[in-house]
Design a protein around this motif. Structure first.
Motif, PDB file in Angstrom:
ATOM      1  N   ILE A 166     -37.001   5.261 -50.460  1.00 25.64           N
ATOM      2  CA  ILE A 166     -36.532   3.989 -50.295  1.00 25.64           C
ATOM      3  C   ILE A 166     -36.014   3.497 -51.564  1.00 25.64           C
ATOM      4  O   ILE A 166     -34.969   2.553 -51.652  1.00 25.64           O
ATOM      5  N   ARG A 167     -36.745   3.654 -52.696  1.00 25.83           N
ATOM      6  CA  ARG A 167     -36.479   3.114 -54.042  1.00 25.83           C
ATOM      7  C   ARG A 167     -34.960   3.603 -54.308  1.00 25.83           C
ATOM      8  O   ARG A 167     -34.204   2.821 -55.037  1.00 25.83           O
ATOM      9  N   LEU A 168     -34.642   4.859 -54.086  1.00 27.24           N
ATOM     10  CA  LEU A 168     -33.281   5.266 -54.204  1.00 27.24           C
ATOM     11  C   LEU A 168     -32.351   4.659 -53.667  1.00 27.24           C
ATOM     12  O   LEU A 168     -31.046   4.343 -54.041  1.00 27.24           O
ATOM     13  N   VAL A 169     -32.325   4.221 -52.162  1.00 23.71           N
ATOM     14  CA  VAL A 169     -31.769   3.560 -51.301  1.00 23.71           C
ATOM     15  C   VAL A 169     -31.558   2.187 -52.213  1.00 23.71           C
ATOM     16  O   VAL A 169     -30.227   1.863 -52.225  1.00 23.71           O
ATOM     17  N   GLU A 170     -32.703   1.542 -52.688  1.00 21.53           N
ATOM     18  CA  GLU A 170     -32.498   0.321 -53.061  1.00 21.53           C
ATOM     19  C   GLU A 170     -31.607   0.274 -54.465  1.00 21.53           C
ATOM     20  O   GLU A 170     -31.034  -0.509 -54.835  1.00 21.53           O
ATOM     21  N   LEU A 193     -44.007  -0.086 -45.031  1.00 22.31           N
ATOM     22  CA  LEU A 193     -43.565   0.412 -46.568  1.00 22.31           C
ATOM     23  C   LEU A 193     -43.781  -0.926 -47.591  1.00 22.31           C
ATOM     24  O   LEU A 193     -43.513  -2.079 -47.257  1.00 22.31           O
ATOM     25  N   PRO A 194     -43.984  -0.412 -49.006  1.00 23.65           N
ATOM     26  CA  PRO A 194     -43.898  -1.447 -50.104  1.00 23.65           C
ATOM     27  C   PRO A 194     -42.669  -1.928 -50.271  1.00 23.65           C
ATOM     28  O   PRO A 194     -41.560  -1.279 -50.178  1.00 23.65           O
ATOM     29  N   ASP A 237     -30.449  -4.475 -46.260  1.00 20.95           N
ATOM     30  CA  ASP A 237     -31.815  -4.648 -47.092  1.00 20.95           C
ATOM     31  C   ASP A 237     -32.866  -3.469 -46.996  1.00 20.95           C
ATOM     32  O   ASP A 237     -33.813  -3.358 -45.982  1.00 20.95           O
ATOM     33  N   PRO A 238     -32.518  -2.438 -47.873  1.00 21.84           N
ATOM     34  CA  PRO A 238     -33.312  -0.985 -47.486  1.00 21.84           C
ATOM     35  C   PRO A 238     -34.793  -1.279 -47.673  1.00 21.84           C
ATOM     36  O   PRO A 238     -35.456  -0.315 -47.167  1.00 21.84           O
ATOM     37  N   ARG A 239     -35.318  -2.479 -48.233  1.00 21.24           N
ATOM     38  CA  ARG A 239     -36.609  -2.659 -48.161  1.00 21.24           C
ATOM     39  C   ARG A 239     -37.314  -2.424 -46.935  1.00 21.24           C
ATOM     40  O   ARG A 239     -38.645  -2.401 -46.678  1.00 21.24           O
ATOM     41  N   ASP A 270     -41.541  -4.781 -44.296  1.00 20.57           N
ATOM     42  CA  ASP A 270     -41.320  -4.718 -42.698  1.00 20.57           C
ATOM     43  C   ASP A 270     -42.278  -3.704 -41.848  1.00 20.57           C
ATOM     44  O   ASP A 270     -42.229  -2.814 -42.719  1.00 20.57           O
ATOM     45  N   ALA A 271     -42.777  -3.994 -40.922  1.00 22.52           N
ATOM     46  CA  ALA A 271     -43.442  -3.007 -40.103  1.00 22.52           C
ATOM     47  C   ALA A 271     -43.049  -2.870 -38.808  1.00 22.52           C
ATOM     48  O   ALA A 271     -43.861  -3.402 -37.821  1.00 22.52           O
TER      49      ALA A 271
END
Length: 779
Positions: A479-483, A127-128, A64-66, A117-118
């Motif tokens: 992060i978006r690229l990982v997702e 992160l968003p 879950d890359p988010r 997650d923080a």
């Protein structure tokens, strides 16, 4: 020998110099640095010239890359300088903070499914999600609550269960307590005077002060766990190395120096589980390093600290030279004399305040007074460009990364489109091969949730030869690229897969219609057949005429401008024609007995379809559409807004002449018709622009006579509608209409001569006063 503990301030240039001085004076056998141990394999890249700070370690959950976090480093970060020093000399380096894998499985820190997650950590930031708010907004993630000497840890306070007492937290700003004890109101200035400017190793004094503060402060449960793990690593490293150097936030030094039983540390760590995580280096920006961005360990002036660290001498004059360059670039004349006087004023202010050297506050005040003429906007410009700065780091091309990120880097090079931290405008001519490639790349990235570019012109939706964009690269795009990697290993494959998936899940016709246009803009040829099939299915099932009408404009744009983008749109014409035929058949039953709001919605839908029909260039479809409008325009139950709008469309299309339009206009404007209905008719008729009234004086006369005859008690109800209608006209149109109304047609000898009702006799009365004011005779 006992390990040497260097308690630093995160992102403090004075701390960075002091650490390097101590390491040079007494080189260790091994270096331990506060950070995620999973990133140990990436330490070697610090010596690579292609890894240019500011950069950040990116850690994320493999499933879950988010759920991710950044550990940023600037060139003036003590950790960065210590690691670089050790790697260049072949000295082993290890991160020794609590593993990120443990933090992801901490139930007290578990975030809700749709929240970021923080995890705790001195250099982490919430992160968003892929469609969530920017991480520059502190409210986008859970709040930062803990504090290291350089700023708060990005540690999220767990939700307090019912009946459960909140856990005690460390002081919000322990470094502020040290500054206050020294008589400083501003912790930043205290650090500048004690460490940044003097460059003196103050590690023993800082450790002693932190020990005193921790003795009077409640312990943070998260810190206790982290420090238990750190002590465990220290015990392990002592078995292999004798001379150990430790670089960590000054807040942790007392805990690492304290003797704690192994069993006590083991008890704190017992039962913790590890998640599978991955790490890599990603570019960062100074804007994201600033504390105002919501980053817990941020500093208020990263650009100034960069200058302090990289300038060997003449710090203040060099800074003011850069400030003058910023002002000159914006057209503000700034000479060398300004720089000299500002430097003198900054030094004088420092002397008056008893400071060893001029700091940022003195330099800013001097620049504001001498170079900015007290203009707040100029000071804000210097702050944004220099004090904070928007420097964007870089990573080597061969850095381990997900295939999607590597493909994007290749696409950026091919399109000659370099990521930049500062926002810039980009205008594209789609007739040029390079610009067409850029447009497709930007649209594809938006499809996979990486809005590197934002369209700034409505022309983007019509597919014309030009597009206008605003570009700005954000660190969280990593992060978006990982997702996005779950959809494909290349940008085009990921965008195609995501569009196809969205088409299969679409619940409304409008959702699929938007995807058709996306296929055109992003050139997703492989997704187009499946999206078209989904469109055909949704169009057959959807009976709502508003939905059908809303779908037609985007389809018409795709048909009209597919050739501009060299896109095959075969098969779309049949679907579009079918939708228009269904709209013509369903519209008569949809226009009766509408409320004011429903009439406005339908008016906009009709305008959209009318414009789309013009794009299609199909005479048969155009005749069918106009015939439908003719059959509706004369209906007695039609809302005034729609009746007026349909009449205007038929006039513009040549289906009605001027005499017939004036006859229809008189009908709602006759005595006995509700003024509100008449005003709605006028609003609908004139919403196409005011030039018609400028050129058709007879039509203007009808409207003027009706307006003059409105009763006083009804005028207040009509005025807002008319004001909204005429307020939408261009200034030149309003002026021309006013001249027409006040012209000869209104009667009067004076008005006939002057057009606007000019009275020469009254004007002559002011001539004596003007002559006295100007000192000359005015005739």
């Amino acid at each position: 020998m006992p390990e040497r503990l260097y308690g630093i301030r995160h992102h403090g240039p004075g701390s960075a110099r002091a650490v390097v001085q101590e390491l040079e004076r007494q080189p260790p056998d091994v270096l331990l640095v506060e950070g995620p141990p999973e990133a140990d394999a990436l330490v070697r890249w610090v010596a690579d010239a292609g890894l240019e700070p500011p950069v950040a370690l990116l850690g994320y959950a493999a499933d879950d890359p988010r759920r991710a976090a950044f550990w940023p480093f600037a060139v003036f970060s003590p950790e960065w300088q210590a690691i670089r020093w050790a790697v260049e000399r072949g000295i082993p380096v290890r991160f020794f903070d609590l593993p990120f894998a443990y933090r992801l499985t901490d139930e007290r820190r578990a975030s809700p499914p749709d929240a970021p997650d923080a995890p705790a950590g001195p250099l982490t930031q919430p992160l968003p999600g892929p469609d969530g708010p920017s991480s520059s907004d502190p409210s986008s993630g859970e709040p930062n609550t803990g504090t290291d000497p350089g700023g708060p840890d990005a540690a999220a306070a767990p939700a307090e269960a019912e009946g459960e007492r909140a856990q005690p937290r460390r002081p919000v700003d322990p470094i502020g307590e040290l500054a206050a004890a020294a008589g400083y109101d501003d912790p930043e200035r205290w650090w500048e005077d004690v460490v940044e400017h003097r460059g003196m190793p103050a590690f023993e004094a800082i450790a002693e002060a932190m020990t005193a503060i921790r003795e009077q402060s409640p312990e943070d449960p998260d810190d206790l766990v982290r420090e238990a793990y750190m002590r465990g690593v220290l015990r392990e490293v002592r078995k292999t190395y004798e001379d150990i150097a430790v670089v960590c936030g000054a807040w942790h030094v007392p805990a690492l120096a304290r003797k704690v039983a192994v069993k006590d540390d083991t008890a704190l760590l017992k039962g913790r589980k590890k998640a599978k995580v991955d790490f890599t280096w990603v570019p960062w920006t100074y804007g994201r390093l600033a504390s105002w961005s919501g980053y817990g360990a941020g500093v208020t002036s990263p650009g100034w600290y960069h200058h302090l660290f990289t300038s060997a001498d003449e710090v203040v004059p060099r800074w003011l030279v850069d400030a003058a360059g910023v002002l000159r670039a914006e057209g503000v004349p700034t000479s060398s004399a300004h720089i000299i006087e500002a430097a003198r004023l900054a030094e004088a202010l420092a002397a008056l305040r008893g400071r060893p050297l001029a700091g940022l506050s003195e330099v800013t005040e001097a620049a504001e007074s001498v170079m900015c003429d007290g203009e707040p906007l100029r000071v804000e410009l210097i702050t944004r460009k220099l004090v904070v700065g928007e420097r964007l780091g870089g990573v080597p091309d061969d850095m381990p990364a997900v295939p999607l990120a590597k493909d994007l880097a290749a696409q950026q090079r091919a399109a000659r489109l370099k990521p930049e931290a500062l926002e810039r405008a980009l205008e594209l001519d789609l007739r040029k091969e390079t610009d067409l490639r850029r447009s497709r790349l930007l649209h594809r990235l938006r499809t996979i949730g990486v809005p590197w570019g934002e369209p700034t012109s409505t022309r983007r939706g019509t597919g014309t030869f030009r597009e206008e964009w605003r570009l700005r690269w954000q660190p969280e795009f990593a992060i978006r690229l990982v997702e996005g990697s779950m959809y494909g290993t290349t940008v085009v494959a990921a965008a195609t897969a995501k569009v196809v998936r969205a088409a299969h899940r679409a619940e409304t016709l409008a959702d699929v219609t938007a995807l058709v246009e996306t296929c055109l803009l992003a050139d997703l040829a492989e997704a187009y057949p499946q999206v078209l099939a989904a469109l055909d299915t949704r169009a057959a099932l959807d009976a709502d005429v508003n939905h059908l009408m809303a779908a037609i404009p985007a389809l018409a744009r795709t048909l009209r401008y597919g050739d501009v983008r060299r896109t095959d749109v075969a098969g779309l014409a049949t679907v579009t024609s079918s939708l228009l035929v269904r709209v013509c058949a369903a519209l008569p039953s949809a226009v009766g007995s509408l409320s004011d709001e429903a009439a406005k919605v339908l008016r906009d839908r009709v305008d959209g379809v009318h414009s789309a029909v013009g794009l299609l260039e199909d005479d048969e479809l155009r005749d069918r559409w106009l015939s439908t409008l003719e059959s509706l325009a004369g209906r007695a139950d039609l809302h005034g807004l729609l009746a007026g709008r349909l009449t205007r469309l038929l006039l513009d299309a040549g289906r009605l002449d001027g005499a017939e339009v004036r006859r229809r206009l008189r009908l709602p404007l006759t005595v006995g018709t509700a003024p509100a209905h008449a005003a709605a008719w006028v609003e609908g008729f004139l919403s196409g622009g005011g030039l018609l009234l400028v050129h058709d004086e007879a039509l203007l006369a009808v409207l003027d006579d009706w307006l003059a005859d409105i009763a006083a008690d009804a005028f207040d109800d009509v005025l807002p509608l008319l004001r909204r209608t005429f307020g939408a006209f261009e200034a030149g149109e309003r002026r021309a209409i006013g001249e027409r109304v006040a012209g000869p047609r209104t009667g009067g000898a004076g008005r006939a001569a002057g057009g606007l009702g000019f009275d020469p006799a009254r004007a002559d009365l002011v001539l004596p006063t003007l002559s006295a004011l100007l000192g000359r005779e005015i005739r």
